[in-house]
Design an enzyme around this catalytic site. Structure first.
Site, mmCIF file in Angstrom:
data_model
loop_
_atom_site.group_PDB
_atom_site.id
_atom_site.type_symbol
_atom_site.label_atom_id
_atom_site.label_comp_id
_atom_site.label_asym_id
_atom_site.label_seq_id
_atom_site.Cartn_x
_atom_site.Cartn_y
_atom_site.Cartn_z
ATOM 1 N N SER A 117 -86.080 1.898 71.547
ATOM 2 C CA SER A 117 -86.827 2.862 70.733
ATOM 3 C C SER A 117 -88.180 2.063 70.791
ATOM 4 O O SER A 117 -88.226 0.997 71.140
ATOM 5 C CB SER A 117 -86.558 3.195 69.419
ATOM 6 O OG SER A 117 -87.568 3.603 68.724
ATOM 7 N N TYR A 153 -83.444 1.683 61.020
ATOM 8 C CA TYR A 153 -83.683 2.140 62.281
ATOM 9 C C TYR A 153 -84.332 1.067 63.129
ATOM 10 O O TYR A 153 -83.843 0.752 64.274
ATOM 11 C CB TYR A 153 -84.530 3.394 62.476
ATOM 12 C CG TYR A 153 -84.896 4.298 63.696
ATOM 13 C CD1 TYR A 153 -83.679 4.999 64.066
ATOM 14 C CD2 TYR A 153 -85.717 3.907 64.510
ATOM 15 C CE1 TYR A 153 -83.387 5.479 65.377
ATOM 16 C CE2 TYR A 153 -85.802 4.581 65.768
ATOM 17 C CZ TYR A 153 -84.689 5.328 66.133
ATOM 18 O OH TYR A 153 -84.701 6.017 67.478
HETATM 19 P P1 NDP Z 1 -80.333 13.789 68.680
HETATM 20 O O1 NDP Z 1 -80.198 13.920 67.390
HETATM 21 O O2 NDP Z 1 -80.936 14.829 69.583
HETATM 22 O O3 NDP Z 1 -79.192 13.103 69.236
HETATM 23 C C1 NDP Z 1 -78.378 12.119 68.709
HETATM 24 C C2 NDP Z 1 -76.953 12.155 69.561
HETATM 25 O O4 NDP Z 1 -76.405 11.140 68.907
HETATM 26 C C3 NDP Z 1 -76.295 13.436 69.058
HETATM 27 O O5 NDP Z 1 -75.729 13.736 70.477
HETATM 28 C C4 NDP Z 1 -75.159 13.221 68.305
HETATM 29 O O6 NDP Z 1 -74.089 13.802 68.600
HETATM 30 C C5 NDP Z 1 -75.116 11.476 68.612
HETATM 31 N N1 NDP Z 1 -74.383 10.959 67.713
HETATM 32 C C6 NDP Z 1 -74.938 10.748 66.249
HETATM 33 N N2 NDP Z 1 -74.092 9.843 65.694
HETATM 34 C C7 NDP Z 1 -72.963 9.707 66.341
HETATM 35 C C8 NDP Z 1 -71.664 9.296 66.009
HETATM 36 N N3 NDP Z 1 -71.296 8.523 65.163
HETATM 37 N N4 NDP Z 1 -70.863 9.364 67.285
HETATM 38 C C9 NDP Z 1 -70.827 9.950 68.368
HETATM 39 N N5 NDP Z 1 -72.167 10.510 68.651
HETATM 40 C C10 NDP Z 1 -73.351 10.501 67.754
HETATM 41 O O7 NDP Z 1 -81.498 12.705 69.049
HETATM 42 P P2 NDP Z 1 -82.223 12.112 70.222
HETATM 43 O O8 NDP Z 1 -81.816 12.673 71.460
HETATM 44 O O9 NDP Z 1 -83.439 11.887 69.931
HETATM 45 O O10 NDP Z 1 -81.480 10.494 70.304
HETATM 46 C C11 NDP Z 1 -80.862 9.649 71.071
HETATM 47 C C12 NDP Z 1 -81.001 8.369 71.195
HETATM 48 O O11 NDP Z 1 -82.612 8.336 71.525
HETATM 49 C C13 NDP Z 1 -80.767 7.813 69.801
HETATM 50 O O12 NDP Z 1 -80.272 6.599 70.022
HETATM 51 C C14 NDP Z 1 -82.214 7.671 69.374
HETATM 52 O O13 NDP Z 1 -82.508 6.500 68.216
HETATM 53 C C15 NDP Z 1 -83.016 7.272 70.410
HETATM 54 N N6 NDP Z 1 -84.610 7.542 70.446
HETATM 55 C C16 NDP Z 1 -85.060 8.625 70.383
HETATM 56 C C17 NDP Z 1 -86.444 9.053 70.217
HETATM 57 C C18 NDP Z 1 -87.165 10.299 69.871
HETATM 58 O O14 NDP Z 1 -88.058 10.367 69.769
HETATM 59 N N7 NDP Z 1 -86.188 11.361 69.911
HETATM 60 C C19 NDP Z 1 -87.234 7.828 70.268
HETATM 61 C C20 NDP Z 1 -86.586 6.744 70.828
HETATM 62 C C21 NDP Z 1 -85.222 6.584 70.636
HETATM 63 P P3 NDP Z 1 -73.438 14.943 67.440
HETATM 64 O O15 NDP Z 1 -74.703 15.848 67.243
HETATM 65 O O16 NDP Z 1 -72.211 15.526 68.092
HETATM 66 O O17 NDP Z 1 -73.139 14.198 66.167
#
Ligand code: NDP
Length: 257
Positions: free
Chosen positions: A148, A161
């Protein structure tokens, strides 16, 4: 000699954790477009299914798996499923992640601290460690961890985070050093501000902050999940075989000034 097939991921198999939405979805789409077979692994069965339905309109080799990154048996079952289905896993994208916010670091509850560190950092180590013996045996592998901007910057309101994402980069470098001898490359992608469910809240709950962020992004727009596809395909392909331990911002220029 470099050929077109070096850029493709034909006959390759990838696991994308959290591939059922947001950034994981963008990455899964990119890998599928490069002819990779992809398993999207998220907790929410319905989300997995509706995402698969979308992806299967254009790509056939896509499967879903109900997966909780924080459960040991779930991690083992995911790897079993992948190996039974395809006989191999060439690419692991550790993307699943959560965030918890508080006004200041000391106001974060113990539970919120632990859940974030467990999901964003500990689970990456456990899943990677369970899978990597297969990659060592195969003599190759690509591991991509999602960091991130908070891997670089601190955040007063998202201390756990930031700590987890800083850890992701150091973990990435450590694995890269250890596993280069097995021809396993380990890299991190550092997304900038991307419009997903995770950041949706900002638009409505903190519209001023949302606009401030936009104004600080040289590209003058928030990223989209599909902006992560190109880098994920590159880091999964043979074209990146001499890149390991890198943490690559994909942020419209946010981190350069
Ligand atoms: P979302 O909330 O859209 O997606 C998060 C994903 O993680 C979902 O698919 C969710 O699945 C899954 N998830 C969360 N907890 C678990 C768990 N315990 N086991 C399995 N799956 C899990 O967020 P983003 O797409 O934005 O985030 C994706 C990654 O990118 C993360 O690591 C985030 O920190 C990182 N990120 C995001 C940024 C942003 O601006 N959006 C910037 C920088 C990094 P489900 O819904 O089925 O639980």
């Amino acid at each position: 000699m470099i050929t077109a097939s070096d850029t493709l991921l034909q006959n390759k198999v990838a696991i994308v954790t959290g591939g059922n939405g947001g950034i994981g979805f963008g990455i899964a789409e990119g890998l599928l477009a490069a002819s990779c077979a992809v398993i999207i692994a998220g907790r929410d069965r319905k989300k997995n299914e509706s995402t698969l339905e979308k992806l299967r309109k254009t790509h056939t080799e896509c499967k879903g798996f109900v997966f909780d990154a924080n459960s040991e048996s779930s991690r083992e079952n995911l790897i079993d499923f992948a190996l039974k289905t395809y006989g191999r896993v060439d690419i692991l994208v550790n993307n699943a992640g959560i965030t918890r916010r508080s006004l200041e670091p000391d106001l974060l509850s113990d539970l919120d601290w632990r859940q974030v560190i467990d999901t964003n950092l500990n689970s990456i180590h456990y899943l990677t460690s369970a899978l990597v013996p297969n990659m060592k045996k195969a003599g190759s592998g690509k591991i991509i961890n999602i960091g991130s901007m908070m891997s670089i910057f601190g955040s007063g309101y998202a201390a756990s985070y930031s700590a987890s994402k800083g850890g992701v980069v150091q973990y990435t470098k450590s694995c890269a050093v250890a596993w280069a001898k097995y021809n396993i490359q380990v890299n991190a992608i550092l997304p900038g501000w991307i419009d997903t469910q995770m950041t949706d809240g900002l638009k409505t709950s903190a519209p001023v902050r949302y606009q401030e962020i936009t104004g600080r992004i040289p590209a003058n727009r928030w990223g989209r999940p599909e902006d992560m596809a190109g880098i994920a395909v590159f880091l999964s392909s043979q074209m990146s075989d001499y890149i390991t331990g890198a943490a690559i911002p994909v942020d419209g220029g946010y981190s350069v000034y």
